[in-house]
Design a protein around this motif. Sequence first.
Motif, PDB file in Angstrom:
ATOM      1  N   GLY A  16     -59.410  17.522  54.236  1.00  0.00           N
ATOM      2  CA  GLY A  16     -58.091  18.195  54.373  1.00  0.00           C
ATOM      3  C   GLY A  16     -57.122  17.390  55.444  1.00  0.00           C
ATOM      4  N   ILE A  17     -57.508  16.998  56.174  1.00  0.00           N
ATOM      5  CA  ILE A  17     -57.295  15.681  57.148  1.00  0.00           C
ATOM      6  C   ILE A  17     -56.903  14.438  57.014  1.00  0.00           C
ATOM      7  N   SER A  18     -57.210  13.720  55.391  1.00  0.00           N
ATOM      8  CA  SER A  18     -57.236  12.584  54.821  1.00  0.00           C
ATOM      9  C   SER A  18     -56.138  12.891  53.602  1.00  0.00           C
ATOM     10  N   ALA A  19     -55.817  14.333  53.301  1.00  0.00           N
ATOM     11  CA  ALA A  19     -55.034  14.562  52.280  1.00  0.00           C
ATOM     12  C   ALA A  19     -53.595  14.761  53.598  1.00  0.00           C
ATOM     13  N   ARG A  20     -53.570  15.279  54.552  1.00  0.00           N
ATOM     14  CA  ARG A  20     -52.465  15.221  55.112  1.00  0.00           C
ATOM     15  C   ARG A  20     -51.802  14.051  55.404  1.00  0.00           C
ATOM     16  N   ASN A  21     -53.223  13.455  56.016  1.00  0.00           N
ATOM     17  CA  ASN A  21     -52.279  11.681  56.748  1.00  0.00           C
ATOM     18  C   ASN A  21     -51.882  10.939  55.680  1.00  0.00           C
ATOM     19  N   ALA A  22     -52.607  11.328  53.743  1.00  0.00           N
ATOM     20  CA  ALA A  22     -52.086  10.690  52.690  1.00  0.00           C
ATOM     21  C   ALA A  22     -50.403  10.782  52.180  1.00  0.00           C
ATOM     22  N   THR A  23     -50.420  11.329  52.971  1.00  0.00           N
ATOM     23  CA  THR A  23     -48.716  12.675  52.622  1.00  0.00           C
ATOM     24  C   THR A  23     -47.908  11.621  52.463  1.00  0.00           C
ATOM     25  N   SER A  24     -47.368  11.330  54.176  1.00  0.00           N
ATOM     26  CA  SER A  24     -46.550   9.769  54.396  1.00  0.00           C
ATOM     27  C   SER A  24     -47.111   8.962  54.137  1.00  0.00           C
ATOM     28  N   ARG A  25     -47.982   7.992  53.975  1.00  0.00           N
ATOM     29  CA  ARG A  25     -48.254   7.016  53.340  1.00  0.00           C
ATOM     30  C   ARG A  25     -48.167   6.571  51.844  1.00  0.00           C
ATOM     31  N   LEU A  26     -48.483   7.357  51.086  1.00  0.00           N
ATOM     32  CA  LEU A  26     -48.320   7.416  49.451  1.00  0.00           C
ATOM     33  C   LEU A  26     -46.850   6.928  49.358  1.00  0.00           C
ATOM     34  N   SER A  27     -46.928   5.911  47.981  1.00  0.00           N
ATOM     35  CA  SER A  27     -45.651   5.867  48.251  1.00  0.00           C
ATOM     36  C   SER A  27     -44.548   6.653  46.527  1.00  0.00           C
ATOM     37  N   ASP A  28     -43.652   6.786  46.228  1.00  0.00           N
ATOM     38  CA  ASP A  28     -43.154   7.901  45.465  1.00  0.00           C
ATOM     39  C   ASP A  28     -43.840   7.418  44.404  1.00  0.00           C
ATOM     40  N   ILE A  81     -52.331  20.510  45.112  1.00  0.00           N
ATOM     41  CA  ILE A  81     -52.066  19.892  46.720  1.00  0.00           C
ATOM     42  C   ILE A  81     -51.396  18.381  46.254  1.00  0.00           C
ATOM     43  N   LEU A  82     -50.802  17.856  44.750  1.00  0.00           N
ATOM     44  CA  LEU A  82     -49.806  16.431  44.397  1.00  0.00           C
ATOM     45  C   LEU A  82     -48.965  17.030  44.656  1.00  0.00           C
ATOM     46  N   GLN A  83     -48.269  18.521  43.942  1.00  0.00           N
ATOM     47  CA  GLN A  83     -46.535  18.495  44.880  1.00  0.00           C
ATOM     48  C   GLN A  83     -46.495  18.695  46.104  1.00  0.00           C
ATOM     49  N   ALA A  84     -48.164  19.262  46.771  1.00  0.00           N
ATOM     50  CA  ALA A  84     -47.468  19.027  48.436  1.00  0.00           C
ATOM     51  C   ALA A  84     -47.514  17.834  48.777  1.00  0.00           C
ATOM     52  N   MET A  85     -47.360  16.814  48.312  1.00  0.00           N
ATOM     53  CA  MET A  85     -47.725  15.128  48.429  1.00  0.00           C
ATOM     54  C   MET A  85     -46.141  15.205  48.046  1.00  0.00           C
ATOM     55  N   ILE A  86     -46.091  15.013  46.841  1.00  0.00           N
ATOM     56  CA  ILE A  86     -44.424  14.890  46.415  1.00  0.00           C
ATOM     57  C   ILE A  86     -43.539  15.536  47.416  1.00  0.00           C
ATOM     58  N   ALA A  87     -43.900  16.838  48.044  1.00  0.00           N
ATOM     59  CA  ALA A  87     -42.741  17.492  48.849  1.00  0.00           C
ATOM     60  C   ALA A  87     -42.955  16.387  49.874  1.00  0.00           C
ATOM     61  N   ARG A  88     -43.976  15.532  50.515  1.00  0.00           N
ATOM     62  CA  ARG A  88     -43.778  15.562  51.525  1.00  0.00           C
ATOM     63  C   ARG A  88     -44.595  16.336  53.119  1.00  0.00           C
TER      64      ARG A  88
END
Length: 236
Positions: A95-107, A186-193
């Motif tokens: 969960g922590i990893s997903a949170r941290n990766a969200t702002s670091r992954l490129s479009d 998970i991915l859609q949340a990350m795309i939405a940052r």
Amino acid sequence: MSIDGRPQIKQSLSFIAYEKIKTMILNMELEPGSSLTEMWLIEKLSMSRTPIREALYRLQQENFVTLTPRKGWYVSEISLRDIQELFEIREALEGISARNATSRLSDQQLDEMARFLASLEHALEEDEAAVEDPGDSLHDLIFSAADNQFINNIMTIYLDRLRMFHVLASSLPGRKRQSWREHQEILQAMIARDEEGAEQAMRRHIRSSMQSILQSMMKKSSSYQRDITLFPHGKP
């Protein structure tokens, strides 16, 4: 001092036997509680008794097999409580990893992952068993982007156990399709940052995977039903 290489050969054969037996256990080719005879392993692995026995004692130290007096070797049973406790750790760390990766992954990385997951949808509907778990690539991407060596080190310690549970979950009918939907969330949340949304989606996915494994194992054996009360602290 005479060096003829025999100790090295013996050690190498023992390690090969260890790796092969361990792989069969982790892939569930040898099910928990099943008997392991030295003669069967000798024939299966085409090896002599000595490296087989050394491999079994090493696996015993790692709690993959047990030796019962006057009965012989058995693949160790899986404790449902161990699964629950391990997945509690996994839920928190991933969960922590997903949170941290969200702002670091490129479009671009997120777009490539979206295309990859989309490409699996039809295959999962056609032949679920033939498709590898759709979430493996996303988990790897998240851990890489989160870039936390301590989390990675902790997860590595339990990698073998998680691999076994992964095989259990993936073998359940409909589980891969469910996993695909969960990874899409998970991915859609990350795309939405959305860092909070990504963490919570990952936590739900880990709990869902754990629940599938626990319920599947309890169906296989009534003895497991006495081993644990599912989610004692409330619903997942």
